[in-house]
Design an enzyme around this catalytic site. Structure first.
Site, PDB file in Angstrom:
ATOM      1  N   PRO A  10       6.828  -9.907  -4.645  1.00 18.22           N
ATOM      2  CA  PRO A  10       8.192  -9.879  -5.170  1.00 18.22           C
ATOM      3  C   PRO A  10       9.131  -8.928  -4.422  1.00 18.22           C
ATOM      4  O   PRO A  10       8.728  -7.865  -3.953  1.00 18.22           O
ATOM      5  CB  PRO A  10       8.015  -9.403  -6.622  1.00 18.22           C
ATOM      6  CG  PRO A  10       6.685  -8.741  -6.654  1.00 18.22           C
ATOM      7  CD  PRO A  10       5.842  -9.445  -5.634  1.00 18.22           C
ATOM      8  N   ASN A  11      10.377  -9.383  -4.352  1.00 18.94           N
ATOM      9  CA  ASN A  11      11.506  -8.633  -3.772  1.00 18.94           C
ATOM     10  C   ASN A  11      11.480  -8.547  -2.244  1.00 18.94           C
ATOM     11  O   ASN A  11      12.427  -8.040  -1.642  1.00 18.94           O
ATOM     12  CB  ASN A  11      11.614  -7.220  -4.377  1.00 18.94           C
ATOM     13  CG  ASN A  11      11.849  -7.273  -5.873  1.00 18.94           C
ATOM     14  OD1 ASN A  11      12.774  -7.948  -6.317  1.00 18.94           O
ATOM     15  ND2 ASN A  11      11.013  -6.617  -6.665  1.00 18.94           N
ATOM     16  N   ARG A  18      17.692  -4.791   1.057  1.00 23.41           N
ATOM     17  CA  ARG A  18      16.979  -3.995   0.057  1.00 23.41           C
ATOM     18  C   ARG A  18      16.585  -2.627   0.623  1.00 23.41           C
ATOM     19  O   ARG A  18      15.766  -2.545   1.544  1.00 23.41           O
ATOM     20  CB  ARG A  18      15.703  -4.751  -0.351  1.00 23.41           C
ATOM     21  CG  ARG A  18      14.839  -4.004  -1.317  1.00 23.41           C
ATOM     22  CD  ARG A  18      13.465  -4.642  -1.462  1.00 23.41           C
ATOM     23  NE  ARG A  18      12.670  -3.899  -2.406  1.00 23.41           N
ATOM     24  CZ  ARG A  18      11.360  -3.983  -2.524  1.00 23.41           C
ATOM     25  NH1 ARG A  18      10.680  -4.809  -1.742  1.00 23.41           N
ATOM     26  NH2 ARG A  18      10.726  -3.254  -3.402  1.00 23.41           N
ATOM     27  N   TYR A  23      12.836   0.225   3.890  1.00 20.66           N
ATOM     28  CA  TYR A  23      12.175  -1.002   4.343  1.00 20.66           C
ATOM     29  C   TYR A  23      12.694  -1.538   5.675  1.00 20.66           C
ATOM     30  O   TYR A  23      12.137  -2.502   6.210  1.00 20.66           O
ATOM     31  CB  TYR A  23      12.281  -2.084   3.258  1.00 20.66           C
ATOM     32  CG  TYR A  23      11.583  -1.685   1.968  1.00 20.66           C
ATOM     33  CD1 TYR A  23      10.208  -1.467   1.940  1.00 20.66           C
ATOM     34  CD2 TYR A  23      12.299  -1.503   0.780  1.00 20.66           C
ATOM     35  CE1 TYR A  23       9.561  -1.090   0.776  1.00 20.66           C
ATOM     36  CE2 TYR A  23      11.658  -1.127  -0.394  1.00 20.66           C
ATOM     37  CZ  TYR A  23      10.292  -0.920  -0.392  1.00 20.66           C
ATOM     38  OH  TYR A  23       9.658  -0.537  -1.537  1.00 20.66           O
ATOM     39  N   ASN A  75       1.013  -8.708   1.679  1.00 21.74           N
ATOM     40  CA  ASN A  75       1.852  -7.613   1.184  1.00 21.74           C
ATOM     41  C   ASN A  75       2.135  -7.930  -0.284  1.00 21.74           C
ATOM     42  O   ASN A  75       3.055  -8.696  -0.596  1.00 21.74           O
ATOM     43  CB  ASN A  75       3.161  -7.482   1.973  1.00 21.74           C
ATOM     44  CG  ASN A  75       3.965  -6.266   1.509  1.00 21.74           C
ATOM     45  OD1 ASN A  75       3.655  -5.657   0.479  1.00 21.74           O
ATOM     46  ND2 ASN A  75       4.992  -5.905   2.259  1.00 21.74           N
ATOM     47  N   ALA A  78       5.218  -4.922  -5.267  1.00 18.64           N
ATOM     48  CA  ALA A  78       4.970  -4.130  -6.482  1.00 18.64           C
ATOM     49  C   ALA A  78       3.686  -4.552  -7.204  1.00 18.64           C
ATOM     50  O   ALA A  78       3.102  -3.747  -7.945  1.00 18.64           O
ATOM     51  CB  ALA A  78       6.165  -4.229  -7.423  1.00 18.64           C
ATOM     52  N   ASP A  88      -8.312 -10.366  -8.663  1.00 11.35           N
ATOM     53  CA  ASP A  88      -9.407 -11.275  -9.021  1.00 11.35           C
ATOM     54  C   ASP A  88      -9.343 -12.574  -8.221  1.00 11.35           C
ATOM     55  O   ASP A  88     -10.379 -13.137  -7.856  1.00 11.35           O
ATOM     56  CB  ASP A  88      -9.370 -11.591 -10.523  1.00 11.35           C
ATOM     57  CG  ASP A  88      -9.903 -10.429 -11.369  1.00 11.35           C
ATOM     58  OD1 ASP A  88     -10.483  -9.478 -10.795  1.00 11.35           O
ATOM     59  OD2 ASP A  88      -9.743 -10.477 -12.605  1.00 11.35           O
ATOM     60  N   GLU A  99      -4.553  -5.817   3.641  1.00 11.40           N
ATOM     61  CA  GLU A  99      -3.420  -5.372   2.812  1.00 11.40           C
ATOM     62  C   GLU A  99      -2.423  -4.675   3.722  1.00 11.40           C
ATOM     63  O   GLU A  99      -2.821  -3.853   4.556  1.00 11.40           O
ATOM     64  CB  GLU A  99      -3.932  -4.396   1.738  1.00 11.40           C
ATOM     65  CG  GLU A  99      -2.818  -3.793   0.898  1.00 11.40           C
ATOM     66  CD  GLU A  99      -3.319  -2.702  -0.059  1.00 11.40           C
ATOM     67  OE1 GLU A  99      -4.552  -2.551  -0.216  1.00 11.40           O
ATOM     68  OE2 GLU A  99      -2.460  -1.994  -0.621  1.00 11.40           O
ATOM     69  N   HIS A 101       1.731  -2.915   4.063  1.00  6.21           N
ATOM     70  CA  HIS A 101       2.998  -2.471   3.470  1.00  6.21           C
ATOM     71  C   HIS A 101       3.922  -2.003   4.585  1.00  6.21           C
ATOM     72  O   HIS A 101       3.475  -1.393   5.563  1.00  6.21           O
ATOM     73  CB  HIS A 101       2.766  -1.306   2.498  1.00  6.21           C
ATOM     74  CG  HIS A 101       1.812  -1.658   1.410  1.00  6.21           C
ATOM     75  ND1 HIS A 101       2.173  -2.377   0.296  1.00  6.21           N
ATOM     76  CD2 HIS A 101       0.481  -1.414   1.284  1.00  6.21           C
ATOM     77  CE1 HIS A 101       1.124  -2.551  -0.480  1.00  6.21           C
ATOM     78  NE2 HIS A 101       0.080  -1.984   0.095  1.00  6.21           N
ATOM     79  N   ARG A 108       5.045   8.205  -1.082  1.00  5.79           N
ATOM     80  CA  ARG A 108       6.116   7.873  -2.026  1.00  5.79           C
ATOM     81  C   ARG A 108       5.725   8.305  -3.450  1.00  5.79           C
ATOM     82  O   ARG A 108       4.938   9.220  -3.627  1.00  5.79           O
ATOM     83  CB  ARG A 108       6.434   6.375  -1.911  1.00  5.79           C
ATOM     84  CG  ARG A 108       6.907   6.001  -0.491  1.00  5.79           C
ATOM     85  CD  ARG A 108       7.302   4.556  -0.390  1.00  5.79           C
ATOM     86  NE  ARG A 108       8.432   4.244  -1.267  1.00  5.79           N
ATOM     87  CZ  ARG A 108       8.802   2.994  -1.562  1.00  5.79           C
ATOM     88  NH1 ARG A 108       8.148   1.962  -1.032  1.00  5.79           N
ATOM     89  NH2 ARG A 108       9.822   2.796  -2.375  1.00  5.79           N
TER      90      ARG A 108
HETATM   91  C1  DQA Z   1       5.812  -2.430  -0.427  1.00  5.17           C
HETATM   92  C2  DQA Z   1       5.541  -1.125  -1.198  1.00  5.17           C
HETATM   93  C3  DQA Z   1       5.512  -1.372  -2.686  1.00  5.17           C
HETATM   94  O1  DQA Z   1       5.270  -0.155  -3.392  1.00  5.17           O
HETATM   95  C4  DQA Z   1       6.850  -1.925  -3.157  1.00  5.17           C
HETATM   96  O2  DQA Z   1       6.806  -2.238  -4.530  1.00  5.17           O
HETATM   97  C5  DQA Z   1       7.283  -3.105  -2.345  1.00  5.17           C
HETATM   98  C6  DQA Z   1       7.076  -3.111  -0.918  1.00  5.17           C
HETATM   99  C7  DQA Z   1       5.994  -2.179   1.085  1.00  5.17           C
HETATM  100  O3  DQA Z   1       5.880  -3.150   1.845  1.00  5.17           O
HETATM  101  O4  DQA Z   1       6.259  -1.061   1.500  1.00  5.17           O
HETATM  102  O5  DQA Z   1       7.917  -4.022  -2.875  1.00  5.17           O
HETATM  103  O6  DQA Z   1       4.700  -3.281  -0.591  1.00  5.17           O
END
Ligand code: DQA
Length: 150
Positions: A10-11, A18, A23, A75, A78, A88, A99, A101, A108
């Site tokens: 999300p986002n 953003r 980011y 990624n 949140a 799961d 994983e 980010h 953070r």
């Molecule tokens: C994120 C880090 C997460 O904590 C955050 O909620 C995101 C982006 C990152 O790519 O830095 O939405 O995954």
């Protein structure tokens, strides 16, 4: 040639506008274009996906076996810090995953310092902005050799 799936939570569709101080200025479309090109140069196919909905992300992970995906670059945004259900799904699919980010989540807020994915991921990359995606793609290549799906 293997299929590499990039799954974004999300986002991340808001990248570019953003919180650019955290980011960066690149949009998710910019990242997709760069990564698709890099995958092509490395001789692989990239499938890029983003959703704001937890169930869509779960469905995408569940489909990875049918879709012949060899490795997932994830990624979870949140959902990193909240989603046992997505965790799961990854365990159930058995697909190797990295994983990643954009930000350094360890530098953070305390709630970002726990991940439901890090202990089951093949590896974790964070803190390099959009470059985290490229680093994850490079890191995925040796995993393809171990995967039975390429
Ligand atoms: C994120 C880090 C997460 O904590 C955050 O909620 C995101 C982006 C990152 O790519 O830095 O939405 O995954």
């Amino acid at each position: 040639m293997a299929i590499i799936s990039v799954i974004n939570g999300p986002n991340l569709n808001m990248l570019g506008t953003r919180e650019p101080g955290i980011y960066g200025a690149q949009t998710l479309a910019d990242i997709e274009i760069n990564l698709t090109q890099l995958a092509k140069e490395l001789g692989h196919e990239l499938v890029f996906y983003q959703s704001n909905a937890e169930h869509d992300l779960i469905n995408k992970v569940q489909q990875s076996q049918q879709d012949n995906v060899s490795v997932i670059l994830l990624n979870p945004a949140a959902f990193t810090h909240t989603s046992i259900a997505l965790r799961d799904a990854l365990l159930a699919s058995g697909t190797p995953f990295i994983e990643l980010h954009l930000s350094n989540v360890h530098a953070r807020e305390p709630f970002r310092q726990h991940s439901y994915f890090s202990d089951i991921a093949n590896g974790v990359i964070c803190g390099f902005g959009p470059k985290s995606y490229e680093l994850a793609l490079h890191a995925a290549i040796p995993l393809l050799e171990q995967s039975s799906r390429d």
